[in-house]
Design a protein around this motif. Structure first.
Motif, PDB file in Angstrom:
ATOM      1  N   TYR A 276      -8.986   2.747   3.327  1.00 22.40           N
ATOM      2  CA  TYR A 276      -8.904   1.687   2.325  1.00 22.40           C
ATOM      3  C   TYR A 276      -7.471   1.196   2.178  1.00 22.40           C
ATOM      4  O   TYR A 276      -6.520   1.933   2.409  1.00 22.40           O
ATOM      5  CB  TYR A 276      -9.396   2.197   0.963  1.00 22.40           C
ATOM      6  CG  TYR A 276     -10.785   2.761   1.014  1.00 22.40           C
ATOM      7  CD1 TYR A 276     -11.878   1.946   1.340  1.00 22.40           C
ATOM      8  CD2 TYR A 276     -11.016   4.115   0.756  1.00 22.40           C
ATOM      9  CE1 TYR A 276     -13.157   2.468   1.390  1.00 22.40           C
ATOM     10  CE2 TYR A 276     -12.297   4.639   0.805  1.00 22.40           C
ATOM     11  CZ  TYR A 276     -13.371   3.815   1.131  1.00 22.40           C
ATOM     12  OH  TYR A 276     -14.635   4.324   1.190  1.00 22.40           O
ATOM     13  N   ARG A 277      -7.341  -0.065   1.752  1.00 20.72           N
ATOM     14  CA  ARG A 277      -5.987  -0.593   1.576  1.00 20.72           C
ATOM     15  C   ARG A 277      -5.341   0.032   0.344  1.00 20.72           C
ATOM     16  O   ARG A 277      -5.957   0.095  -0.723  1.00 20.72           O
ATOM     17  CB  ARG A 277      -6.042  -2.110   1.403  1.00 20.72           C
ATOM     18  CG  ARG A 277      -4.658  -2.746   1.506  1.00 20.72           C
ATOM     19  CD  ARG A 277      -4.702  -4.226   1.274  1.00 20.72           C
ATOM     20  NE  ARG A 277      -4.976  -4.510  -0.125  1.00 20.72           N
ATOM     21  CZ  ARG A 277      -5.492  -5.639  -0.569  1.00 20.72           C
ATOM     22  NH1 ARG A 277      -5.823  -6.581   0.266  1.00 20.72           N
ATOM     23  NH2 ARG A 277      -5.715  -5.828  -1.852  1.00 20.72           N
ATOM     24  N   MET A 278      -4.110   0.483   0.491  1.00 25.94           N
ATOM     25  CA  MET A 278      -3.384   1.067  -0.651  1.00 25.94           C
ATOM     26  C   MET A 278      -3.052  -0.023  -1.659  1.00 25.94           C
ATOM     27  O   MET A 278      -2.661  -1.132  -1.304  1.00 25.94           O
ATOM     28  CB  MET A 278      -2.082   1.723  -0.166  1.00 25.94           C
ATOM     29  CG  MET A 278      -1.188   2.220  -1.303  1.00 25.94           C
ATOM     30  SD  MET A 278       0.152   3.302  -0.754  1.00 25.94           S
ATOM     31  CE  MET A 278       1.205   2.141   0.108  1.00 25.94           C
ATOM     32  N   ASN A 378       3.123  -7.286  13.333  1.00 25.54           N
ATOM     33  CA  ASN A 378       2.011  -6.428  12.867  1.00 25.54           C
ATOM     34  C   ASN A 378       2.411  -5.716  11.568  1.00 25.54           C
ATOM     35  O   ASN A 378       2.656  -4.525  11.538  1.00 25.54           O
ATOM     36  CB  ASN A 378       1.596  -5.406  13.942  1.00 25.54           C
ATOM     37  CG  ASN A 378       2.769  -4.593  14.449  1.00 25.54           C
ATOM     38  OD1 ASN A 378       3.894  -4.744  13.956  1.00 25.54           O
ATOM     39  ND2 ASN A 378       2.535  -3.719  15.402  1.00 25.54           N
ATOM     40  N   LEU A 379       2.447  -6.500  10.482  1.00 25.70           N
ATOM     41  CA  LEU A 379       2.872  -5.999   9.170  1.00 25.70           C
ATOM     42  C   LEU A 379       1.803  -5.055   8.602  1.00 25.70           C
ATOM     43  O   LEU A 379       0.655  -5.437   8.440  1.00 25.70           O
ATOM     44  CB  LEU A 379       3.086  -7.186   8.218  1.00 25.70           C
ATOM     45  CG  LEU A 379       3.607  -6.871   6.809  1.00 25.70           C
ATOM     46  CD1 LEU A 379       5.004  -6.255   6.871  1.00 25.70           C
ATOM     47  CD2 LEU A 379       3.629  -8.145   5.965  1.00 25.70           C
ATOM     48  N   ALA A 380       2.199  -3.816   8.309  1.00 24.43           N
ATOM     49  CA  ALA A 380       1.219  -2.829   7.814  1.00 24.43           C
ATOM     50  C   ALA A 380       1.555  -2.286   6.427  1.00 24.43           C
ATOM     51  O   ALA A 380       0.699  -1.690   5.778  1.00 24.43           O
ATOM     52  CB  ALA A 380       1.125  -1.658   8.795  1.00 24.43           C
ATOM     53  N   LEU A 381       2.809  -2.485   5.977  1.00 22.82           N
ATOM     54  CA  LEU A 381       3.199  -1.975   4.653  1.00 22.82           C
ATOM     55  C   LEU A 381       4.055  -3.014   3.936  1.00 22.82           C
ATOM     56  O   LEU A 381       5.044  -3.494   4.481  1.00 22.82           O
ATOM     57  CB  LEU A 381       3.985  -0.662   4.787  1.00 22.82           C
ATOM     58  CG  LEU A 381       4.548  -0.062   3.488  1.00 22.82           C
ATOM     59  CD1 LEU A 381       3.428   0.322   2.520  1.00 22.82           C
ATOM     60  CD2 LEU A 381       5.431   1.156   3.768  1.00 22.82           C
ATOM     61  N   VAL A 382       3.637  -3.349   2.727  1.00 22.13           N
ATOM     62  CA  VAL A 382       4.376  -4.305   1.898  1.00 22.13           C
ATOM     63  C   VAL A 382       4.833  -3.577   0.637  1.00 22.13           C
ATOM     64  O   VAL A 382       4.021  -2.972  -0.069  1.00 22.13           O
ATOM     65  CB  VAL A 382       3.470  -5.495   1.507  1.00 22.13           C
ATOM     66  CG1 VAL A 382       4.121  -6.332   0.427  1.00 22.13           C
ATOM     67  CG2 VAL A 382       3.151  -6.344   2.724  1.00 22.13           C
ATOM     68  N   ILE A 383       6.144  -3.618   0.369  1.00 21.02           N
ATOM     69  CA  ILE A 383       6.691  -2.984  -0.836  1.00 21.02           C
ATOM     70  C   ILE A 383       7.310  -4.076  -1.703  1.00 21.02           C
ATOM     71  O   ILE A 383       8.106  -4.877  -1.225  1.00 21.02           O
ATOM     72  CB  ILE A 383       7.748  -1.915  -0.474  1.00 21.02           C
ATOM     73  CG1 ILE A 383       7.095  -0.799   0.356  1.00 21.02           C
ATOM     74  CG2 ILE A 383       8.386  -1.336  -1.734  1.00 21.02           C
ATOM     75  CD1 ILE A 383       8.058   0.260   0.858  1.00 21.02           C
ATOM     76  N   ASN A 404      -4.543  -7.176   5.915  1.00 15.54           N
ATOM     77  CA  ASN A 404      -4.765  -6.235   4.809  1.00 15.54           C
ATOM     78  C   ASN A 404      -3.769  -5.072   4.815  1.00 15.54           C
ATOM     79  O   ASN A 404      -4.153  -3.903   4.906  1.00 15.54           O
ATOM     80  CB  ASN A 404      -6.196  -5.682   4.863  1.00 15.54           C
ATOM     81  CG  ASN A 404      -7.203  -6.763   4.560  1.00 15.54           C
ATOM     82  OD1 ASN A 404      -7.086  -7.457   3.568  1.00 15.54           O
ATOM     83  ND2 ASN A 404      -8.175  -6.915   5.434  1.00 15.54           N
ATOM     84  N   PRO A 405      -2.471  -5.381   4.731  1.00 21.27           N
ATOM     85  CA  PRO A 405      -1.487  -4.291   4.731  1.00 21.27           C
ATOM     86  C   PRO A 405      -1.596  -3.449   3.464  1.00 21.27           C
ATOM     87  O   PRO A 405      -2.100  -3.907   2.436  1.00 21.27           O
ATOM     88  CB  PRO A 405      -0.141  -5.040   4.752  1.00 21.27           C
ATOM     89  CG  PRO A 405      -0.435  -6.357   4.114  1.00 21.27           C
ATOM     90  CD  PRO A 405      -1.832  -6.701   4.513  1.00 21.27           C
ATOM     91  N   ASP A 406      -1.126  -2.203   3.555  1.00 22.03           N
ATOM     92  CA  ASP A 406      -1.043  -1.355   2.373  1.00 22.03           C
ATOM     93  C   ASP A 406       0.043  -1.913   1.455  1.00 22.03           C
ATOM     94  O   ASP A 406       1.067  -2.415   1.935  1.00 22.03           O
ATOM     95  CB  ASP A 406      -0.692   0.085   2.773  1.00 22.03           C
ATOM     96  CG  ASP A 406      -1.872   0.770   3.450  1.00 22.03           C
ATOM     97  OD1 ASP A 406      -2.978   0.709   2.889  1.00 22.03           O
ATOM     98  OD2 ASP A 406      -1.690   1.357   4.536  1.00 22.03           O
ATOM     99  N   VAL A 407      -0.207  -1.837   0.142  1.00 22.64           N
ATOM    100  CA  VAL A 407       0.725  -2.440  -0.810  1.00 22.64           C
ATOM    101  C   VAL A 407       1.239  -1.388  -1.795  1.00 22.64           C
ATOM    102  O   VAL A 407       0.458  -0.651  -2.397  1.00 22.64           O
ATOM    103  CB  VAL A 407       0.047  -3.591  -1.598  1.00 22.64           C
ATOM    104  CG1 VAL A 407       1.036  -4.230  -2.558  1.00 22.64           C
ATOM    105  CG2 VAL A 407      -0.511  -4.635  -0.644  1.00 22.64           C
TER     106      VAL A 407
END
Length: 682
Positions: A276-278, A378-383, A404-407
């Motif tokens: 699941y997406r964070m 290939n963006l996988a994590l957004v802070i 659907n990157p993890d956020v």
């Protein structure tokens, strides 16, 4: 729920057309509405010993009239009646306002029961009620209802009594019986009746416990069901993280992680590796080490073959984060770049190309990160740092840049746990509640505004030692309406005090962003030694050499804001100080100053702030996202809230909840709320 109980209140004995209209004005239309129209407070008529009563508490006492009543009129309608009462050999004064008809009822030597607010210092009771002889209400807990217009609390009580006699037996239970047994809660019918007609304080306490748990459970079920539905439709992907390499990276950090940092990293890693997406909120007080946690997670994402992006509200903060991350990550061959509005022309074009090709691993920037021309490989994590500074659309735009990157949202604004688990029910919440070892606590002092010269002398000692100072003011320029210290005046006064010795800078919200940056850069480089500013420095400025924070009119700020401002100092190895210049007139203002001098813990402060201001004021009424609970209070009943949240989460994620008849009423509630259609979560 029986259909009969959903009929109009007209079906209740004693309620005619006029009473029906009056009840509609307070949003009571059905019999169920009336039964659930609960008292907003209770008068406790149990007689108490004055030695056990705290200052300003409401109390009922039994005494003997010791003096003739004294009467004074201020106008036709305004009067004051005073008597002396002997209560257990203690002589006290009792005052009644605007009740002149009571004068003839007081007889010397006779017993009387009075109820009102106790002033311990003056030994007086400001009374609201007197009972002569044996009163039926003495010794009882009496409900008080919120009324409007011609409708009185007594009339509401009478209508509710009739409604209970006729219809309460048809009210159905909505909680499974095992929960009632587990928590020793009364059933719904008994709880409702006892809230309206309590026979004792103990009975009222248990009835309230039942309704508090029910209100919190229903609210959390809705939140958890919504969250589960969102998660299952989020289309996230499981990212396999290189745990061994991440452990090696952590081992090479220049300092050991705190237990809290270790725990939070584990929580985030579990999310990233789930299908699941964070959607996680990371809270950490100023200096708790959120950036290092972010760096570890970004390291793992890059080693797994993906990109990460960090969005921050200001260019200065973006530059600071880029420098910190480069220092930590570039020795491992990870490329970190900065993208702000400043990056232009050929350099920008090259950077965008590298980002699209995947040659850049991590990009730090402002809202420039979400412009159309920015394409990720290939963006996988957004802070997102200080996430409350960005609008929902800006955050959504950054999320849409990847598949659907993890956020991860980060904030240094301590949100009370009680609010975090309520308002952010659709998010997971991680808290770094421990500061790194060896960090010195900021010493905080509260002094009166007339000590200006002493404060300037104190600042001078720090400047002589090579340090710097902030001076914060609530307004930019003088206002006739508010007698507050303003930045322009204070800047001029401090300049005159330090003429030819030190540079004094000025910062406020009306400066253009370039001007603000110029001032901040000068302060960062120690070209300016004292920075006079409004609250624009509250977030995202890191000047480790600054050791003094002076806040004018400190009583005008909330505790959380004062704590954020204080967090601008204490970032280096030297002892830092915060000086609150304040002359609060209210008890709340004085309490704020006392609390600030007693603790440096942002979470303790935020809870206290919540107690003093209330949940609506903490976020602003419209943003709070909290329902109007009838009995429950998120501040005082937070333990019940946490229990209800844990139960709701367990139910929503259990097959039994969706199939067992015991949970039928709770499933019906979710259908009424529109988050469950009978087969699947919406």
């Amino acid at each position: 729920m029986s259909n009969m109980i959903k009929q109009s209140v007209k079906e209740v004995h004693g309620i005619g057309d006029e009473a029906c209209e009056q009840l509609q004005a307070i949003k009571v239309e059905t019999i169920l509405d009336l039964l659930e129209y609960l008292p907003f407070r209770y008068e406790d008529y149990h007689i108490r010993d004055l030695h056990d009563v705290k200052h300003d508490e409401r109390v009922t006492v039994l005494g003997v009239v010791h003096s003739e009543p004294s009467m004074r009129f201020f106008s036709k309608k305004k009067s004051r009646l005073t008597i002396r009462l002997l209560v257990n050999q203690v002589l006290i004064t009792v005052t009644f306002f605007n009740q002149p008809y009571l004068k003839s009822k007081f007889k010397l030597g006779e017993e009387v029961t009075v109820t009102g607010k106790w002033d311990q210092h003056r030994m007086t009771i400001t009374a609201s009620q007197a009972n002569f002889g044996q009163s039926s209400s003495t010794g009882k807990v009496e409900p008080i209802y919120s009324a409007a217009g011609k409708l009185t609390s007594k009339a509401i009580k009478r209508y509710i009594k009739n409604a209970c006699t006729q219809f309460l037996s048809q009210m159905e239970e909505n909680l499974p019986s095992y929960l009632l047994e587990q928590y020793k809660l009364p059933n719904r019918q008994d709880a409702i009746y006892q809230l309206h007609f309590p026979q004792s304080k103990e009975q009222l306490k248990h009835a309230r416990r039942r309704m508090i748990y029910e209100e919190f459970l229903l609210f959390q079920l809705k939140m958890q069901a919504f969250r589960k539905g969102q998660r299952e439709q989020s289309g996230g992907k499981a990212t396999l993280l290189p745990i061994k390499e991440m452990d090696q990276f952590k081992a090479k950090l220049p300092f050991p992680l705190t237990n809290a940092q270790q725990r939070v990293v584990q929580e985030i890693m579990t999310d990233i590796q789930s299908p699941y997406r964070m959607n996680r909120l990371l809270q950490g007080d100023v200096g708790a080490g959120k950036t290092v946690v972010a760096a570890i997670c970004m390291f793992g994402i890059v080693q797994a073959g993906y990109q990460a992006a960090m969005m921050v509200p200001t260019e200065i903060l973006a530059e600071q984060h880029e420098q910190s991350l480069q220092k930590l990550l570039e020795p491992f061959g990870i490329k970190v770049c900065l993208l702000t509005g400043k990056v232009k022309g050929k350099k920008r074009k090259e950077l965008l190309q590298q980002l699209q090709n995947g040659d850049i691993d991590i990009v730090v920037g402002t809202h420039a990160l979400i412009q159309d021309e920015v394409i990720y490989h290939n963006l996988a994590l957004v802070i997102t740092d200080e996430q409350h500074r960005f609008g929902v659309e800006q955050r959504r735009a950054l999320r849409s840049k990847g598949e659907n990157p993890d956020v991860l949202f980060m904030t240094a604004t301590p949100i009370p746990r009680t609010l975090a688990i309520s308002v952010f029910g659709d998010m997971d919440v991680s808290i770094i509640d421990e500061l790194p070892a060896g960090r010195k606590e900021i010493e905080t002092y509260w002094t009166k505004p007339d000590t200006f010269e002493r404060v300037m002398d104190f600042i001078k000692k720090e400047l002589v030692a090579g340090r710097q100072a902030y001076v914060i003011c609530p307004l930019i320029e003088e206002s006739e309406k508010l007698d507050l210290q303003n930045a322009l005046d204070v800047h001029m006064t401090i300049q005159q005090f330090f003429t030819g010795q030190y540079q004094v800078g000025l910062m406020h919200g009306r400066l253009h962003s370039d001007e603000k940056e110029e001032v901040m850069n000068a302060f960062s480089k120690n070209d300016v030694q004292i920075l006079v500013s409004t609250t624009v420095v509250e977030v995202g400025v890191n000047v480790p050499n600054a050791t003094v924070m002076v806040i004018y009119d400190a009583e005008r700020f909330g505790l959380s804001q004062l704590h954020q401002l204080r967090g601008r100092v204490g970032r280096g190895s030297e002892q830092s100080y915060c000086i609150l210049l304040a002359d609060p007139k209210s008890e709340v203002g004085k309490e704020r100053m006392r609390i600030m001098t007693e603790t440096n813990d942002g979470f303790v402060l935020s809870e206290k702030d919540l107690e003093l201001r209330g949940p609506g004021d903490f976020f602003g009424e419209k943003q709070s996202g909290l329902p109007n609970f009838k009995v429950a209070d998120v501040v005082h009943d937070y333990r019940a809230l946490e229990v209800a949240r844990a139960d709701a989460s367990k139910f929503i994620n259990s097959d039994v909840f969706w199939q067992d008849d015991a949970f039928q009423k709770l499933r019906e509630y979710l259908m009424e709320q529109g988050v469950f259609d009978g087969e699947k979560l919406d």
